[in-house]
Enzyme design. Structure first.
Site, mmCIF file in Angstrom:
data_model
loop_
_atom_site.group_PDB
_atom_site.id
_atom_site.type_symbol
_atom_site.label_atom_id
_atom_site.label_comp_id
_atom_site.label_asym_id
_atom_site.label_seq_id
_atom_site.Cartn_x
_atom_site.Cartn_y
_atom_site.Cartn_z
ATOM 1 C CG HIS A 57 -2.007 -0.885 1.288
ATOM 2 N ND1 HIS A 57 -1.878 -2.244 1.415
ATOM 3 C CD2 HIS A 57 -3.349 -0.638 1.200
ATOM 4 C CE1 HIS A 57 -3.083 -2.799 1.415
ATOM 5 N NE2 HIS A 57 -3.989 -1.855 1.287
ATOM 6 C CG ASN A 88 4.335 -4.539 2.740
ATOM 7 O OD1 ASN A 88 3.824 -3.467 3.076
ATOM 8 N ND2 ASN A 88 3.629 -5.650 2.553
ATOM 9 C CG ASP A 181 16.343 20.455 -0.263
ATOM 10 O OD1 ASP A 181 15.361 20.913 -0.877
ATOM 11 O OD2 ASP A 181 17.040 21.136 0.505
ATOM 12 C CD GLU A 184 11.849 19.631 -3.641
ATOM 13 O OE1 GLU A 184 12.893 20.323 -3.788
ATOM 14 O OE2 GLU A 184 10.720 20.123 -3.422
ATOM 15 C CG ASP A 190 8.994 22.550 -6.466
ATOM 16 O OD1 ASP A 190 9.343 22.430 -5.267
ATOM 17 O OD2 ASP A 190 8.829 23.648 -7.028
ATOM 18 C CG PHE A 191 7.780 17.007 -2.469
ATOM 19 C CD1 PHE A 191 6.617 16.233 -2.447
ATOM 20 C CD2 PHE A 191 8.942 16.442 -2.961
ATOM 21 C CE1 PHE A 191 6.638 14.920 -2.890
ATOM 22 C CE2 PHE A 191 8.971 15.131 -3.412
ATOM 23 C CZ PHE A 191 7.815 14.374 -3.380
ATOM 24 C CD GLN A 200 9.164 25.145 -2.437
ATOM 25 O OE1 GLN A 200 9.393 24.307 -3.280
ATOM 26 N NE2 GLN A 200 8.580 26.274 -2.733
ATOM 27 C CD GLU A 204 11.277 21.917 -0.726
ATOM 28 O OE1 GLU A 204 12.261 22.371 -1.338
ATOM 29 O OE2 GLU A 204 10.133 21.842 -1.220
HETATM 30 MN MN MN Z 1 2.213 -2.266 3.551
HETATM 31 MN MN MN Z 2 9.966 22.181 -3.272
#
Ligand code: MN
Ligand code: MN
Length: 226
Positions: A57, A88, A181, A184, A190-191, A200, A204
């Site tokens: 998931h 997992n 970073d 990214e 680009d979060f 930001q 980051e």
């Molecule tokens: Mn899982």
């Molecule tokens: Mn960013």
């Protein structure tokens, strides 16, 4: 965000707070996502059978236990990626559990993004779903009721980049903490792009296994994981 070429998600993003958690049982309702456009290839619930890969998931089943309906949504195959059992059932799950524990705080909501990096085809998976070398997560902890664009430079942020293979075995998830970073750089995404550049940049660059909501005390041991 779904990638038809890879027949799996580019990323999955969700909010996690106490109201999402309840007593609904794990439905195990793995199934094809019928909301995809009809012309796209369908990945069914047996696509990973006998491949050696878990149906991993992105948004965990355990994050949606308020009702059977919300839990079943996490079993859509668009939320599932081939995941090494060592990941997992190891550090990936341990992080999920720690995040849920934090989300039970009534003052906090977590915003989470999860996805994969560096996919390759695996002959054991004839369904056309490639296997990623790394799975990542980016999390920010905000006050309940705040929106993602309300994040401040001093909010708690956490990022992990975990190997999708036997290398994950025996590691605490904190071994895989990185800066946003770094995620990214690995993903090209680009979060936090809706935030002011200064906020930001500060968020980051944070590195380390901490996810401290802005109003928590520095000595709050429930949030200290290392
Ligand atoms: Mn899982
Ligand atoms: Mn960013």
């Amino acid at each position: 965000s779904y990638n038809a070429g890879r027949r799996s998600a580019n990323w999955v993003s969700w909010r996690l707070e106490a109201a999402d958690l309840g007593s609904a049982a794990r439905t195990n309702a793995f199934r094809a996502d019928s909301d995809l456009p009809a012309e796209l290839p369908v990945v069914g619930p047996d696509a990973y059978a006998r491949s050696g890969w878990d149906r991993g998931h992105l948004c965990p089943s355990g994050d949606r236990t308020r009702s059977a309906r919300t839990n079943a949504l996490t079993f859509l195959m668009t939320n599932i990626v081939p995941q090494a059992p060592a990941l997992n059932r190891g550090p990936w799950r341990d992080l999920e559990e720690d995040l849920r524990a934090t989300s039970r705080r009534e003052d906090t909501a977590l915003y989470v993004v999860a996805g994969t990096v560096s996919s390759r085809n695996d002959p054991a998976l004839p369904s056309g779903v490639p296997v990623a070398a790394f799975h990542y997560k980016v999390i920010v902890a905000l006050p309940r009721g705040a929106g993602p664009s309300d994040a401040r430079a001093d909010d708690g942020v956490l990022a992990v980049l975990m190997p999708n293979g036997d290398e994950a075995q025996g590691h605490p998830w904190t071994d895989f903490a990185v800066a946003v970073d770094d995620v990214e750089a690995a993903t090209g995404y680009d979060f936090f792009s809706a935030l002011p550049p200064g906020v930001q940049a500060r968020l980051e660059a944070q590195r380390g296994a901490a996810l401290r909501p802005r109003f928590s005390r520095a000595d709050d041991s429930s949030l200290r994981w290392q």
